[in-house]
Design a protein around this motif. Structure first.
Motif, PDB file in Angstrom:
ATOM      1  N   TYR A  15       0.835  -1.196   0.000  1.00 55.67           N
ATOM      2  CA  TYR A  15       0.000   0.000   0.000  1.00 55.67           C
ATOM      3  C   TYR A  15       0.874   1.253   0.000  1.00 55.67           C
ATOM      4  CZ  TYR A  15      -3.134   3.675   1.539  1.00 55.67           C
ATOM      5  OH  TYR A  15      -3.811   4.848   1.634  1.00 55.67           O
ATOM      6  N   LEU A  16       1.899   1.298   0.877  1.00 50.84           N
ATOM      7  CA  LEU A  16       2.783   2.453   0.940  1.00 50.84           C
ATOM      8  C   LEU A  16       3.569   2.615  -0.359  1.00 50.84           C
ATOM      9  CD1 LEU A  16       4.095   2.255   4.602  1.00 50.84           C
ATOM     10  CD2 LEU A  16       2.463   3.901   3.647  1.00 50.84           C
ATOM     11  N   GLY A  17       3.995   1.516  -0.952  1.00 48.96           N
ATOM     12  CA  GLY A  17       4.698   1.571  -2.241  1.00 48.96           C
ATOM     13  C   GLY A  17       3.800   2.136  -3.331  1.00 48.96           C
ATOM     14  N   PHE A  18       2.541   1.693  -3.370  1.00 51.42           N
ATOM     15  CA  PHE A  18       1.586   2.205  -4.353  1.00 51.42           C
ATOM     16  C   PHE A  18       1.328   3.685  -4.117  1.00 51.42           C
ATOM     17  CE2 PHE A  18      -2.812   3.288  -5.423  1.00 51.42           C
ATOM     18  CZ  PHE A  18      -2.768   3.092  -6.797  1.00 51.42           C
ATOM     19  N   PHE A  19       1.132   4.088  -2.854  1.00 56.32           N
ATOM     20  CA  PHE A  19       0.858   5.480  -2.526  1.00 56.32           C
ATOM     21  C   PHE A  19       2.027   6.368  -2.916  1.00 56.32           C
ATOM     22  CE2 PHE A  19      -1.259   8.875  -0.498  1.00 56.32           C
ATOM     23  CZ  PHE A  19      -0.281   9.640   0.108  1.00 56.32           C
ATOM     24  N   THR A  20       3.255   5.932  -2.635  1.00 57.98           N
ATOM     25  CA  THR A  20       4.442   6.711  -2.976  1.00 57.98           C
ATOM     26  C   THR A  20       4.586   6.835  -4.485  1.00 57.98           C
ATOM     27  OG1 THR A  20       5.507   5.927  -0.968  1.00 57.98           O
ATOM     28  CG2 THR A  20       6.941   6.858  -2.664  1.00 57.98           C
ATOM     29  N   ALA A  21       4.387   5.741  -5.220  1.00 56.25           N
ATOM     30  CA  ALA A  21       4.492   5.782  -6.679  1.00 56.25           C
ATOM     31  C   ALA A  21       3.415   6.673  -7.264  1.00 56.25           C
ATOM     32  CB  ALA A  21       4.387   4.371  -7.253  1.00 56.25           C
ATOM     33  N   THR A  22       2.211   6.619  -6.718  1.00 57.61           N
ATOM     34  CA  THR A  22       1.118   7.444  -7.219  1.00 57.61           C
ATOM     35  C   THR A  22       1.373   8.911  -6.927  1.00 57.61           C
ATOM     36  OG1 THR A  22      -0.405   5.621  -6.868  1.00 57.61           O
ATOM     37  CG2 THR A  22      -1.380   7.789  -7.150  1.00 57.61           C
ATOM     38  N   ALA A  23       1.898   9.219  -5.759  1.00 55.27           N
ATOM     39  CA  ALA A  23       2.142  10.602  -5.379  1.00 55.27           C
ATOM     40  C   ALA A  23       3.223  11.239  -6.241  1.00 55.27           C
ATOM     41  CB  ALA A  23       2.526  10.679  -3.907  1.00 55.27           C
ATOM     42  N   SER A  24       4.200  10.451  -6.694  1.00 55.96           N
ATOM     43  CA  SER A  24       5.274  11.016  -7.496  1.00 55.96           C
ATOM     44  C   SER A  24       5.032  10.866  -8.994  1.00 55.96           C
ATOM     45  CB  SER A  24       6.599  10.352  -7.116  1.00 55.96           C
ATOM     46  OG  SER A  24       6.556   8.980  -7.462  1.00 55.96           O
ATOM     47  N   ALA A  25       3.893  10.340  -9.386  1.00 55.13           N
ATOM     48  CA  ALA A  25       3.598  10.146 -10.803  1.00 55.13           C
ATOM     49  C   ALA A  25       3.448  11.488 -11.498  1.00 55.13           C
ATOM     50  CB  ALA A  25       2.320   9.325 -10.963  1.00 55.13           C
ATOM     51  N   ILE A  26       3.819  11.525 -12.776  1.00 55.25           N
ATOM     52  CA  ILE A  26       3.682  12.742 -13.559  1.00 55.25           C
ATOM     53  C   ILE A  26       2.202  12.965 -13.858  1.00 55.25           C
ATOM     54  CG2 ILE A  26       4.200  13.794 -15.783  1.00 55.25           C
ATOM     55  CD1 ILE A  26       6.834  12.229 -15.729  1.00 55.25           C
ATOM     56  N   MET A  27       1.756  14.167 -13.598  1.00 59.36           N
ATOM     57  CA  MET A  27       0.382  14.544 -13.877  1.00 59.36           C
ATOM     58  C   MET A  27       0.350  15.338 -15.183  1.00 59.36           C
ATOM     59  SD  MET A  27      -1.072  13.225 -11.267  1.00 59.36           S
ATOM     60  CE  MET A  27      -2.709  13.906 -11.236  1.00 59.36           C
ATOM     61  N   THR A  28      -0.822  15.485 -15.754  1.00 63.33           N
ATOM     62  CA  THR A  28      -0.944  16.286 -16.966  1.00 63.33           C
ATOM     63  C   THR A  28      -1.787  17.521 -16.692  1.00 63.33           C
ATOM     64  OG1 THR A  28      -2.850  14.979 -17.667  1.00 63.33           O
ATOM     65  CG2 THR A  28      -0.706  14.337 -18.534  1.00 63.33           C
ATOM     66  N   VAL A  29      -1.520  18.559 -17.463  1.00 59.17           N
ATOM     67  CA  VAL A  29      -2.281  19.794 -17.381  1.00 59.17           C
ATOM     68  C   VAL A  29      -3.205  19.816 -18.588  1.00 59.17           C
ATOM     69  CG1 VAL A  29      -2.156  22.311 -17.389  1.00 59.17           C
ATOM     70  CG2 VAL A  29      -0.424  20.970 -16.164  1.00 59.17           C
ATOM     71  N   ASN A  30      -4.517  19.849 -18.336  1.00 58.92           N
ATOM     72  CA  ASN A  30      -5.523  19.865 -19.391  1.00 58.92           C
ATOM     73  C   ASN A  30      -5.788  21.307 -19.806  1.00 58.92           C
ATOM     74  OD1 ASN A  30      -7.697  19.427 -21.093  1.00 58.92           O
ATOM     75  ND2 ASN A  30      -9.100  18.839 -19.476  1.00 58.92           N
ATOM     76  N   CYS A  31      -5.821  21.572 -21.097  1.00 57.20           N
ATOM     77  CA  CYS A  31      -6.107  22.918 -21.580  1.00 57.20           C
ATOM     78  C   CYS A  31      -7.437  22.928 -22.315  1.00 57.20           C
ATOM     79  CB  CYS A  31      -4.999  23.440 -22.477  1.00 57.20           C
ATOM     80  SG  CYS A  31      -4.993  25.243 -22.609  1.00 57.20           S
ATOM     81  N   SER A  32      -8.489  23.114 -21.572  1.00 61.33           N
ATOM     82  CA  SER A  32      -9.844  23.350 -22.049  1.00 61.33           C
ATOM     83  C   SER A  32     -10.722  23.236 -20.823  1.00 61.33           C
ATOM     84  CB  SER A  32     -10.293  22.336 -23.095  1.00 61.33           C
ATOM     85  OG  SER A  32     -11.621  22.615 -23.492  1.00 61.33           O
ATOM     86  N   THR A  33     -11.690  24.087 -20.726  1.00 59.15           N
ATOM     87  CA  THR A  33     -12.564  24.026 -19.558  1.00 59.15           C
ATOM     88  C   THR A  33     -13.647  22.977 -19.719  1.00 59.15           C
ATOM     89  OG1 THR A  33     -13.918  25.778 -20.513  1.00 59.15           O
ATOM     90  CG2 THR A  33     -12.189  26.434 -18.969  1.00 59.15           C
ATOM     91  N   ASP A  34     -13.786  22.426 -20.907  1.00 57.15           N
ATOM     92  CA  ASP A  34     -14.868  21.486 -21.190  1.00 57.15           C
ATOM     93  C   ASP A  34     -14.307  20.275 -21.932  1.00 57.15           C
ATOM     94  OD1 ASP A  34     -17.166  20.143 -21.879  1.00 57.15           O
ATOM     95  OD2 ASP A  34     -18.119  21.853 -22.852  1.00 57.15           O
ATOM     96  N   THR A  35     -14.255  19.121 -21.274  1.00 55.02           N
ATOM     97  CA  THR A  35     -13.700  17.928 -21.925  1.00 55.02           C
ATOM     98  C   THR A  35     -14.644  17.357 -22.981  1.00 55.02           C
ATOM     99  OG1 THR A  35     -14.521  16.550 -20.121  1.00 55.02           O
ATOM    100  CG2 THR A  35     -12.221  17.286 -19.994  1.00 55.02           C
ATOM    101  N   ALA A  36     -15.831  17.933 -23.137  1.00 54.83           N
ATOM    102  CA  ALA A  36     -16.718  17.539 -24.237  1.00 54.83           C
ATOM    103  C   ALA A  36     -16.310  18.266 -25.517  1.00 54.83           C
ATOM    104  CB  ALA A  36     -18.172  17.846 -23.888  1.00 54.83           C
ATOM    105  N   LYS A  37     -15.302  19.137 -25.414  1.00 56.51           N
ATOM    106  CA  LYS A  37     -14.761  19.838 -26.575  1.00 56.51           C
ATOM    107  C   LYS A  37     -13.338  19.343 -26.799  1.00 56.51           C
ATOM    108  CE  LYS A  37     -17.338  24.082 -25.770  1.00 56.51           C
ATOM    109  NZ  LYS A  37     -17.234  25.528 -25.511  1.00 56.51           N
ATOM    110  N   ASN A  38     -12.782  19.649 -27.971  1.00 55.16           N
ATOM    111  CA  ASN A  38     -11.388  19.302 -28.222  1.00 55.16           C
ATOM    112  C   ASN A  38     -10.518  19.917 -27.128  1.00 55.16           C
ATOM    113  OD1 ASN A  38     -12.238  18.083 -30.574  1.00 55.16           O
ATOM    114  ND2 ASN A  38     -11.515  19.696 -31.910  1.00 55.16           N
ATOM    115  N   HIS A  39      -9.505  19.185 -26.683  1.00 55.45           N
ATOM    116  CA  HIS A  39      -8.609  19.687 -25.649  1.00 55.45           C
ATOM    117  C   HIS A  39      -7.248  19.028 -25.796  1.00 55.45           C
ATOM    118  CE1 HIS A  39     -10.993  16.321 -24.005  1.00 55.45           C
ATOM    119  NE2 HIS A  39      -9.938  16.007 -23.300  1.00 55.45           N
TER     120      HIS A  39
END
Length: 187
Positions: A15-39
């Motif tokens: 559990y701690l290994g999964f939590f640590t790996a998840t916490a350090s995972a690269i996140m993405t920045v979404n550019c659009s306020t509406d995911t029903a539109k192209n983004h």
């Protein structure tokens, strides 16, 4: 150590290994306020935020660049040239991805996509200082076009500070004193 304690320890470690790996995972920045539109997405190791997105063209011209005319100039952005890109994957639905690179550090990067018969779309991201390249992903909800047309670069303008009100007032009083002194000498 009993088997029960051994399994509990393994479970807690997993559990701690999964939590640590998840916490350090690269996140993405979404550019659009509406995911029903192209983004589109960029990694948070490359960009800090999505500045704006819209329909039309970005080209660096202060009169025709839709980002600059829709608030980019008011927010302090100015054109800073263009960047290079490679389309390395485009699926059957018009989604595409690739890499981008720039030769000098800038404050923001804009991506313009052709979207078939729909108006072109653009997305502008604030770059993390010192970043000069990375990956991009475009999600084409409407399955039309989807090709990256070009990359436009922007910097935050550095404006020259205006004189303070007190400084202007002091200069005015000094000017009046000099004018009065000259007037007294003449009479």
């Amino acid at each position: 150590m009993s088997n029960m304690n051994k399994y509990a320890s393994i479970l807690v470690a997993a559990y701690l290994g999964f939590f640590t790996a998840t916490a350090s995972a690269i996140m993405t920045v979404n550019c659009s306020t509406d995911t029903a539109k192209n983004h589109m997405f960029l990694s948070d190791t490359e960009v800090s935020s999505c500045v704006a997105s819209g329909v039309g063209n970005i080209n660096g011209n202060t009169r025709t660049d839709d980002f600059l005319t829709s608030g980019g100039t008011a927010a302090g952005y100015v054109a800073a040239g263009s960047g290079n890109f490679v389309d390395f994957d485009k699926d059957n639905f018009g989604n595409s991805s690739g890499t981008w690179s720039i030769t000098a550090a800038v404050d923001a990067i804009g991506f313009k996509f052709g979207t078939g018969n729909n108006p072109d779309e653009w997305f502008v991201f604030d770059l993390i200082s010192g970043v000069t390249g990375g990956d991009w992903d475009f999600v084409n909800v409407f399955d039309r076009g989807g090709g990256l047309s070009h990359i436009q670069l922007y910097n935050k303008s550095t404006s020259i500070p205006e004189p303070s009100l007190i400084g202007l007032l002091a200069m005015g009083i000094l000017g009046l004193a000099i004018a009065r002194r000259r007037a007294l000498k003449v009479s």
